[in-house]
Design a protein around this motif. Structure first.
Motif, short mmCIF file in Angstrom:
data_model
loop_
_atom_site.label_atom_id
_atom_site.label_comp_id
_atom_site.label_asym_id
_atom_site.label_seq_id
_atom_site.Cartn_x
_atom_site.Cartn_y
_atom_site.Cartn_z
N UNK A 1 -11.24 19.47 -24.05
CA UNK A 1 -10.91 18.92 -22.74
C UNK A 1 -9.77 19.71 -22.10
N UNK A 2 -9.71 19.73 -20.76
CA UNK A 2 -8.59 20.42 -20.10
C UNK A 2 -7.26 19.83 -20.54
N UNK A 3 -6.26 20.66 -20.70
CA UNK A 3 -4.99 20.18 -21.24
C UNK A 3 -3.98 19.84 -20.16
N UNK A 4 -4.24 20.22 -18.92
CA UNK A 4 -3.26 19.92 -17.88
C UNK A 4 -3.31 18.43 -17.52
N UNK A 5 -2.19 17.91 -17.10
CA UNK A 5 -2.09 16.51 -16.71
C UNK A 5 -1.57 16.43 -15.27
N UNK A 6 -1.77 15.27 -14.65
CA UNK A 6 -1.29 15.07 -13.29
C UNK A 6 -2.07 15.86 -12.25
N UNK A 7 -3.31 16.23 -12.56
CA UNK A 7 -4.14 16.99 -11.63
C UNK A 7 -5.25 16.09 -11.13
N UNK A 8 -5.41 16.00 -9.82
CA UNK A 8 -6.44 15.12 -9.27
C UNK A 8 -7.79 15.82 -9.22
N UNK A 9 -8.82 15.05 -8.90
CA UNK A 9 -10.19 15.56 -8.92
C UNK A 9 -10.39 16.70 -7.92
N UNK A 10 -9.71 16.63 -6.78
CA UNK A 10 -9.87 17.68 -5.78
C UNK A 10 -9.34 19.01 -6.29
N UNK A 11 -8.21 18.97 -7.00
CA UNK A 11 -7.64 20.20 -7.55
C UNK A 11 -8.56 20.79 -8.62
N UNK A 12 -9.15 19.90 -9.44
CA UNK A 12 -10.08 20.37 -10.47
C UNK A 12 -11.31 21.01 -9.83
N UNK A 13 -11.82 20.35 -8.76
CA UNK A 13 -13.00 20.89 -8.08
C UNK A 13 -12.72 22.27 -7.51
N UNK A 14 -11.53 22.42 -6.93
CA UNK A 14 -11.17 23.72 -6.35
C UNK A 14 -11.01 24.78 -7.44
N UNK A 15 -10.48 24.37 -8.59
CA UNK A 15 -10.24 25.33 -9.68
C UNK A 15 -11.54 25.83 -10.28
N UNK A 16 -12.59 24.99 -10.26
CA UNK A 16 -13.84 25.36 -10.93
C UNK A 16 -15.01 25.52 -9.97
N UNK A 17 -14.72 25.74 -8.71
CA UNK A 17 -15.76 26.09 -7.75
C UNK A 17 -15.63 27.58 -7.45
N UNK A 18 -16.65 28.34 -7.83
CA UNK A 18 -16.58 29.79 -7.74
C UNK A 18 -17.59 30.33 -6.73
N UNK A 19 -17.19 31.34 -5.98
CA UNK A 19 -18.07 32.00 -5.01
C UNK A 19 -17.93 33.50 -5.18
N UNK A 20 -18.92 34.09 -5.83
CA UNK A 20 -18.89 35.52 -6.15
C UNK A 20 -17.62 35.91 -6.91
N UNK B 1 -9.62 29.74 -19.75
CA UNK B 1 -8.55 29.89 -20.73
C UNK B 1 -7.31 29.10 -20.30
N UNK B 2 -7.00 29.12 -19.02
CA UNK B 2 -5.84 28.39 -18.51
C UNK B 2 -6.04 26.89 -18.66
N UNK B 3 -7.24 26.41 -18.38
CA UNK B 3 -7.50 24.97 -18.41
C UNK B 3 -7.58 24.40 -19.81
N UNK B 4 -8.18 25.16 -20.74
CA UNK B 4 -8.44 24.63 -22.08
C UNK B 4 -7.53 25.22 -23.16
N UNK B 5 -6.77 26.26 -22.81
CA UNK B 5 -5.89 26.94 -23.76
C UNK B 5 -6.65 27.39 -25.01
N UNK B 6 -7.82 27.95 -24.75
CA UNK B 6 -8.68 28.49 -25.81
C UNK B 6 -8.82 29.99 -25.60
#
Length: 351
Positions: free
Chosen positions: A265-284, A295-300
């Motif tokens: 699971x992502x390790x960051x806390x205090x992040x709302x759904x909109x921020x997560x959507x923006x972080x994982x919505x990719x365009x080219x 790597x940043x989200x899961x520290x893997x």
């Protein structure tokens, strides 16, 4: 035999990797010692003890090959050649002290459960089918699964915060750099300063699993060889765990196996759904950008085996997907596959 080889042999014995013959010889050598006459040695004097052991090894190696066979106390016979090949490396090995014999295993217990302790102790069992939350005096808490049992002092000690658990419990620990938090299960001690993790013991008692949600923990066996030997070797059987990692301790092998948790699971806390959507919505986005975000989200740690994969781009919304679903979509798009290797994820081109 070099000093490095000597250390390797000691480590092999500790790890249970010696052959039956090597183990037999070590134990027979132990039987040769008169424990009543062993000189008491301060366990902090590791360098002095190692030098004594090393001096004795060289003395034994100097025995001519034609020397008489050596009779052990149980009347079993070893040839001089066998002695020089294996036994010489461990000849003085158990000459530590009357109070610190290598072959004795010690079981660590929390201070509040010691016979002389004056702590007021609570024991709680979750007899319901629902998870039960227990809050400790420092604000730390554990969420117990059904039938799990926790013991803890009403007031923690000055040097450490200690509890014991049977079954499965999720811990959230308040930070206190001056007093580490130690969770004792049947086979494993989990040590933290402030983090969240799960301890799970099997009903059969032959395995314990510790998985980390946030922060970092160290896990080590409850029972083990005396600390004096660890000082000589400069090694410890404990392992460090980071977010989304777990260690499974085998009581039979007395060793840990580290890998990833089944559902990172992502390790960051205090992040709302909109921020997560923006972080994982990719365009080219380049593959490097996608991997960096994972790597940043899961520290893997992600390893891309084929440099050519970086030439690809990815477009898609992965914000609602689990980690492994994210990887499925990514790899399908760039014609790659992935696999978990220890605590890393390896991405490589399809064959």
């Amino acid at each position: 035999m070099s000093r490095e080889a000597f250390h390797l042999l000691l480590e092999r014995y500790l790890q249970g990797k010696c052959t039956d013959e090597e183990k037999r010889i070590v134990e027979e050598l132990y039987g040769m010692l008169d424990k009543e006459e062993l000189e008491e040695i301060n366990p902090r004097e590791f360098n002095i003890m190692e030098q004594k052991l090393w001096d004795r090894i060289h003395l034994d190696i100097s025995v001519p090959a034609t020397a008489s066979p050596i009779a052990l106390t149980n009347h079993r016979i070893l040839s001089a050649g066998t002695w020089r090949g294996i036994a010489a490396a461990v000849a003085g090995f158990v000459l530590l002290s009357s109070g610190y014999l290598f072959f004795k295993e010690e079981k660590q217990v929390p201070v509040f459960l010691a016979a002389s302790a004056a702590f007021e102790v609570k024991e709680l069992t979750n007899t319901s089918e629902r998870a039960q939350k227990i809050i400790f005096e420092d604000g730390s808490f554990v969420v117990l699964d059904a039938n799990a049992v926790v013991k803890y002092p009403v007031h923690f000690g000055r040097e450490a915060r200690e509890v014991t658990i049977e079954g499965t419990g999720f811990f959230q620990i308040s930070k206190d750099a001056s007093r580490p938090f130690l969770v004792y299960s049947k086979e494993v001690i989990t040590k933290v300063l402030g983090t969240s993790f799960t301890v799970r013991t099997t009903s059969s008692g032959n395995g314990t699993e510790v998985s980390v949600r946030t922060g970092k923990v160290m896990v080590s066996p409850v029972s083990g060889r005396l600390a004096i030997l660890k000082g000589i070797l400069g090694t410890d059987k404990g392992v460090f765990l980071h977010p989304n990692q777990k260690a499974v301790f085998s009581a039979d092998q007395k060793a840990f196996e580290k890998t990833l948790v089944s559902n990172p699971e992502p390790v960051y806390t205090g992040v709302d759904k909109q921020e997560i959507k923006e972080a994982f919505s990719f365009n080219d986005a380049t593959v490097a950008e996608v991997i960096a975000q994972l790597k940043k989200a899961y520290e893997i740690d992600f390893i891309v085996e084929n440099a050519g994969l970086y030439d690809n781009t990815f477009t898609g919304d992965l914000s609602e997907q689990s980690l492994y679903n994210k990887l499925d979509f990514l790899c399908e798009s760039i014609k790659a596959t992935y696999e978990v290797s220890g605590t890393s994820i390896v991405i490589k081109s399809k064959k």
